[in-house]
Write an enzyme that holds these catalytic residues in place. Sequence first.
Site, PDB file in Angstrom:
ATOM      1  N   HIS A   1       9.578   2.643   9.253  1.00  0.00           N
ATOM      2  CA  HIS A   1       9.322   1.692  10.333  1.00  0.00           C
ATOM      3  C   HIS A   1       8.002   2.084  11.007  1.00  0.00           C
ATOM      4  CE1 HIS A   1      10.413  -1.419  13.176  1.00  0.00           C
ATOM      5  NE2 HIS A   1       9.893  -0.629  14.112  1.00  0.00           N
TER       6      HIS A   1
ATOM      7  N   ASN B   1      14.251   3.753   4.923  1.00  0.00           N
ATOM      8  CA  ASN B   1      13.257   2.758   5.331  1.00  0.00           C
ATOM      9  C   ASN B   1      12.154   3.447   6.120  1.00  0.00           C
ATOM     10  OD1 ASN B   1      12.197   0.086   6.026  1.00  0.00           O
ATOM     11  ND2 ASN B   1      13.040   0.427   8.078  1.00  0.00           N
TER      12      ASN B   1
ATOM     13  N   SER C   1       0.845  -1.208   0.000  1.00  0.00           N
ATOM     14  CA  SER C   1       0.000   0.000   0.000  1.00  0.00           C
ATOM     15  C   SER C   1       0.875   1.252   0.000  1.00  0.00           C
ATOM     16  CB  SER C   1      -0.975   0.004   1.178  1.00  0.00           C
ATOM     17  OG  SER C   1      -0.324   0.318   2.386  1.00  0.00           O
TER      18      SER C   1
END
Length: 189
Positions: free
Chosen positions: A103, A101, A13
């Site tokens: 998280h 990234n 998504s």
Amino acid sequence: MKKIVLFASGNGSNAENIIRYFKDNPLLSIVGVFANNPQAKVLEKAKNHKVTTFVFDKNDLENGLVLEKLKPLQPDLIVLAGFLLKFPEHLIAAFPHKIINIHPALLPKYGGKGMYGMHVHKAILENQEKETGITIHYVNEQYDEGEFIFQTSVNIENCKTPEAIAAKVHQLEHEHFPEVIEKLLTSYF
Ligand code: GAR
């Protein structure tokens, strides 16, 4: 033209939201979606948006095949958007300060090995946390320990299930992740 490569492991998504956000941007382009699972829903999503995909396994990631596929794409930014394997050191060394990234928690809490996806939200519910959030950070050799780029939090006192927490976190991710990427790529980093 700045080039972005997305890595994802599952539903995607976030990846799809990022693809949509940059669709009509003449300065930034998604040049590939890399997935480590042939069943990952992200692959179909990428194909629907006509983004090139590459499927690999853990071995390919570690033995250099993924690096070989990445090099010719010359990415300005590699975005781990729901990517659940550890990124190997040779790849981090090949793209210094160019891998980020997301998280699904407020690092440094709820990070490290085994803390990904629903595991994070379950632990947060068990500990009766009043808030959670998202952390966008550079990737280094340690799980979830690279330099922070962006954090924001959300109240979860009314969340009774890990799924409810996940939904709130996804909302935050979809709201902020593309903008953070845009800012990174349109200013010096
Ligand atoms: C996202 O919530 C992301 O933060 C998390 O996986 C989910 C993927 O959702 N990533 C991690 O846990 C990485 N350690 P999506 O496939 O719908 O984008």
